[in-house]
Design a protein around this motif. Sequence first.
Motif, PDB file in Angstrom:
ATOM      1  N   GLU A 175      55.525  10.982  29.768  1.00 50.51           N
ATOM      2  CA  GLU A 175      54.460  10.054  30.169  1.00 50.51           C
ATOM      3  C   GLU A 175      53.729  10.554  31.407  1.00 50.51           C
ATOM      4  N   VAL A 176      54.479  11.132  32.358  1.00 51.44           N
ATOM      5  CA  VAL A 176      53.834  11.678  33.545  1.00 51.44           C
ATOM      6  C   VAL A 176      52.931  12.849  33.158  1.00 51.44           C
ATOM      7  N   ALA A 177      53.392  13.714  32.240  1.00 52.01           N
ATOM      8  CA  ALA A 177      52.563  14.835  31.788  1.00 52.01           C
ATOM      9  C   ALA A 177      51.300  14.330  31.102  1.00 52.01           C
ATOM     10  N   LEU A 178      51.444  13.278  30.280  1.00 49.91           N
ATOM     11  CA  LEU A 178      50.272  12.715  29.603  1.00 49.91           C
ATOM     12  C   LEU A 178      49.281  12.138  30.608  1.00 49.91           C
ATOM     13  N   ALA A 179      49.811  11.456  31.648  1.00 49.34           N
ATOM     14  CA  ALA A 179      48.916  10.919  32.680  1.00 49.34           C
ATOM     15  C   ALA A 179      48.199  12.042  33.404  1.00 49.34           C
ATOM     16  N   ARG A 180      48.888  13.140  33.631  1.00 50.27           N
ATOM     17  CA  ARG A 180      48.239  14.277  34.291  1.00 50.27           C
ATOM     18  C   ARG A 180      47.146  14.862  33.395  1.00 50.27           C
ATOM     19  N   LEU A 181      47.403  14.936  32.089  1.00 55.57           N
ATOM     20  CA  LEU A 181      46.396  15.469  31.166  1.00 55.57           C
ATOM     21  C   LEU A 181      45.175  14.569  31.082  1.00 55.57           C
ATOM     22  N   ARG A 182      45.366  13.284  31.325  1.00 55.45           N
ATOM     23  CA  ARG A 182      44.236  12.343  31.278  1.00 55.45           C
ATOM     24  C   ARG A 182      43.503  12.243  32.604  1.00 55.45           C
ATOM     25  N   GLY A 183      43.886  13.082  33.566  1.00 57.97           N
ATOM     26  CA  GLY A 183      43.092  13.167  34.779  1.00 57.97           C
ATOM     27  C   GLY A 183      43.722  12.612  36.032  1.00 57.97           C
ATOM     28  N   ARG A 184      44.911  12.054  35.963  1.00 56.34           N
ATOM     29  CA  ARG A 184      45.543  11.547  37.177  1.00 56.34           C
ATOM     30  C   ARG A 184      46.022  12.707  38.049  1.00 56.34           C
ATOM     31  N   SER A 185      46.023  12.465  39.335  1.00 60.25           N
ATOM     32  CA  SER A 185      46.512  13.484  40.264  1.00 60.25           C
ATOM     33  C   SER A 185      48.032  13.531  40.232  1.00 60.25           C
ATOM     34  N   ARG A 186      48.606  14.545  40.908  1.00 56.61           N
ATOM     35  CA  ARG A 186      50.066  14.627  40.984  1.00 56.61           C
ATOM     36  C   ARG A 186      50.646  13.374  41.627  1.00 56.61           C
TER      37      ARG A 186
END
Length: 746
Positions: free
Chosen positions: A26-37
Amino acid sequence: MAQLGLLAAAILLLVAQAAVEQRRPEVALARLRGRSREGAGRIVMGELAATVAIGLPIGFALALLLTTLVRWFLLPDGVPFEVPWYSVVALAASAVVCAVAIWLAARPVQRLTVSALLRRVSRERARAFGIVDILAVALAVFGLIGLATGSLEGPLALVTPTLVALAAGLVASRLAVPVAGASGRANLRRGRIGPALTAFGLERRPTLRKVVTVVSVAVALTVFAANALVVGDRNWQARAEVQTGAPAVIDTDSRNPTSLLATVRAIDPTGTLASPVAIVRQADRSSTATMAVVTKDFEETSFAPPGEPYRLGALAPPDIAPVQLSGSRVTGRLAWDLTIPGDDSTPRPAGQSGAPVSPTIGPGSEEPNELRVSVTSPTGQRLTRLIAQIPLRGKGSAELNGLLLCPDGCRLDGLEFRKTDEQVSQVSGTLSITGLGIDGKSLGISAPNQWNPFVAPPTSTSDKLEQVPAGADTLALELNSTGFAVALSHADVPAVVPGLLAGPVPPGGTAQGFDAIGLNGAPMVAAAQQTVDTLPVLGSQGVLVDYETLARLGGRLPDAGTLSVWVADPAEADSVATQLQAQGVGVLARHSTAAAKDRLDESASAWGLRLAVFTGGMGVLLAALVVLVMTVTGWRVVARDLAALHMSGVPLKELRRSLVREQVVLVLVGTVVGVVCGAVSSWVAMPLVPLFDSAADPVPALELAPDALAIVGSAVGAALVLVAVGWLAAVGAGRRITLRRIRESL
């Protein structure tokens, strides 16, 4: 409690890491959708923070409920319900610890790349020793060295066992990875698919480090706490036995040791049930007290403190019976042959010629020597009676006919020769008494065994009064007197009373002779036949002597003394007390070892050790929780991997068995590491555990050796619980191994 808190904090971090590990896709998906680290990390931290916010007040309420139950069922009546301020502080500290654990668990996710987040296992990280491992090992080694050398004290010393187990668990889990890989390859070469699957599963999955570490700490805590409680109970029993001396003790109002001995012998002629004991303390509480026991009864009725067995045979009363004197005059035939140094023949003052005189001639010549008999009255008072005057020098003989002056009878204590002439530095020679008796009847005490060897005073080492061979019924003495008097005591009571000494030799004495106090309050000289660490009741300072020996001296117990009856069987204590009262002996108080043990069991230190066992039990439950959490958070990945193997032809039954073996091996490895760490900690850390509220009470030397049965029993109990939980978790995960798991996405 500090150790449980440390374990709980470690488990909280592991659970948070497991939760974060589960959310990596889920964290990887959020990163792919543009969220920062940081934004992606905050998602996970927010979820965990919400869980903590719900759990903290529930935990606080459960703690209050638990304290209420303890107050109702365990604590004494009248303990009020309260919520102390430091419990609120502990709640706030718990919130801070939870926040720190969440932050530490989420930090790695924020640093990883998207591709790394999608990777489930990092073989390199699983094999490497990290900073945390090195730091834990360093702290554990520092703590062990500090405990072994005695330089470590305070809170760090008490948490060292936990640090040791934590470090050992981390190291063992790291070393287990390559060992599991090598084992898997070896089993694969032999065609053993099941063991190979188990070994490769242990090598690949990150649960190994977490489960082994937590189980190691939990088992070590349990083993250490169980051993501490058993060792504490052993020492509480030893102290209770020292405090009472016997299973049951009856304090009496008797002040006459001889009379009480006769009374107790009438109740129990064998001395196997009841025996009298006297304790006499001096005004200075730090001085050496005297305890008198019937040595032949001691082993039957009393507890011997742990350590070297008492050499009670050396204290036994002499075989010589006391000589009771009853009559009016001391009679016999007296002969002497005495000399003085030539330099002492100097002019005398006016009226003194210096010529020898007969025993009947008084002043007007050289001062005559005196022969006295020493006796002890029925009240224990030591008296001397002048029975003859002997010329200062010369040779002669005379009939002995001196007044005894004992209307109520008395005991023969000894003979005394006094040099009364202060102008003479020394009198030496021989003295003999034939037919020494009372009113013309010989006492028959001329044999050498009837008299104690002469003991020269420290100030006049050349003095002597020694028996020499003579004819029948003749007491022949060779003497040399440079001081005031030389004496020879009757052998029914030793001149130097043998005893067992605890503590230092009293000031001014030596082990071969020191001042003590007798049962009648009179001073006596005692010698240490054995030096012991502890005496019953007296503890670490006192002298133990034979009761029957000192009772021969007669007399009354001083005000600072106590006469008791020690009873071997507590069930017979009521009967003995009743018979004592029937014979006129009052009962002042009663004590028992069981009551003393109960008081120690209710002490703060005892409750602290029981709390430690509770802590160990809670640690095992927390470890079981970790096993369940690791299974629940990772079952999807495990089921998918094993489903793929099943599709490749591996039997489903073999896959499920390998999963069970994997969980059991994890628990057993952690258990073995925890047992070793708990046993080591029991050796090095037990001296720091307070077993008693006060160290000033009389105690035997603490026996802190670990109890093997407690260690093995607690380890087996913890292992059974954890293996059962691991087995159930593995069986549950194994049932989810189906082919449809392969179609599941990350």
